[in-house]
Design an enzyme around this catalytic site. Structure first.
Site: not given
Length: 376
Positions: A176-180
């Protein structure tokens, strides 16, 4: 200032253009390349690109044989997808409290949660810090229970030198865009269990196997594949992985140093032998500080923040279905109300870190000095 921004650019645009020009858009060679890159990073034998970490967790639980009325042990403090996939199988999530300093499942409480119906244990590596896996794995082995790592936030995290995603029977990462790293939407399952891998390979693609010229459908499977469009973005992201993680850790150290003097705020801990990926930088506020009011004050200072994550037993669906009292899960309940996520991503500068820390200090001071009536 945004809470998070994915690090994307010309490389991702070129990668997507290459796939579009090829005409091969569904799961194909790019997905296979991304799987190999993640395998190399995690040190596992098998990796399966999937459409999200949520579908990855669901697929892995199905592959492990979890069925209706089975129980799956999970920490109470996690994004609700961790419990949703259990419910979607007709199984029962068993919520266990967390350790207050790491936000991770408390191994000391695990044994008491196991029953004859326990089919899996699913620790979550909160915010990129691995759970205390040695005692979890020991207890699981004594009872013959598989361990599925919810490693959504933990790509590159280490536990005693071993990578997240290789610490249990299988692990699941989120892109997801908030992940690493990000593929827009997407995820990856990793495992060294060849039998489990064989089951997931079939289940991921409609329960189909190639039988001569055509497909033979041997199970009622799913369409949980990751497209080559998404995988191409992931390949470009993996080339930046060392920079992304190194920058996150540098910024996290700087932020920890700067907020050390902010009264009432506790920085995240990193136990000896662990490497935190710092997918999120989550602090804990003292109980007398209204976390939600701090979020609002920091918004006024143009710094985006949010809660840490959710104590799932407090959410309406789980509250109504299971009715677990707050006192049964005190640490998760407190974390739900006092954990605060601060901005942390590679594009931040040293001056940005200064601004986050100073905004936090000002927000806490304003909230603490506000009249009691204004804080309600």
């Amino acid at each position: 200032m945004r809470l998070n921004l994915p690090l994307t650019g010309a490389e991702e645009l070129a990668a997507v253009a290459e796939v579009l020009e090829s005409g091969y858009l569904t799961q194909g060679p790019k997905a296979a390349t991304l799987e190999a890159l993640v395998n190399d990073t995690v040190g596992t034998e098998h990796a399966f690109a999937v459409s999200s970490a949520t579908t990855g967790l669901h697929l892995a639980l199905v592959g492990l044989g979890v069925k209706p009325d089975d129980e799956v042990i999970i920490p109470d403090f996690s994004f609700p997808a961790t419990a949703n996939v259990v419910v979607q199988l007709g199984a029962i999530p068993v919520f266990v409290d967390i350790e207050p300093d790491t936000f991770n499942l408390a191994p000391a409480l695990l044994e008491a949660a196991i029953t004859p119906r326990t089919a899996a244990i699913m620790p979550v590596h909160a915010f990129g810090l691995t759970a205390d896996m040695d005692p979890i794995n020991h207890i699981a082995a004594v009872h013959g229970i598989p361990v599925l790592e919810d490693a959504a936030c933990a790509l590159t995290a280490l536990y005693n030198g071993r990578p997240a995603g290789s610490l249990g029977t299988a692990g699941v990462f989120s892109f997801h865009p908030r992940k690493i790293i990000t593929t827009g939407e997407g995820g990856m399952i990793t495992t060294n269990d060849s039998e489990l891998a064989a089951r997931m390979r079939v289940l991921r693609t409609h329960g189909a196997v190639r039988d001569g010229l055509f497909m033979s459908f041997v199970d009622a499977g799913f369409n949980y594949r990751l497209s080559d469009v998404h995988a191409a973005i992931g390949i470009a992201q993996m080339a930046k992985l060392d920079h992304i993680v190194g920058r996150r850790q540098t910024l996290a150290s700087a932020l920890t140093e700067r907020i050390g003097s902010v009264e009432g705020v506790t920085a995240p801990v990193v136990p000896e032998g662990s490497r935190h990926s710092f997918q999120s930088y989550v602090v804990t506020l003292d109980e007398d500080i209204d976390r939600d009011a701090v979020i609002c004050e920091m918004r006024e200072l143009d710094v985006e923040t949010t809660l840490g994550t959710y104590s799932m037993h407090l959410q309406p669906y789980f509250r109504e279905r299971f009715g677990i009292p707050d006192e049964a899960l005190p640490n998760a309940t407190r974390a739900h109300r006092s954990a605060l996520t601060l901005p942390l991503y590679p594009q931040l500068s040293e001056s940005d870190v200064d601004r986050v820390a100073e905004s936090l200090r000002l927000a806490v001071e304003r909230v603490r000095s506000a009249p009691a009536a204004a804080r309600r």
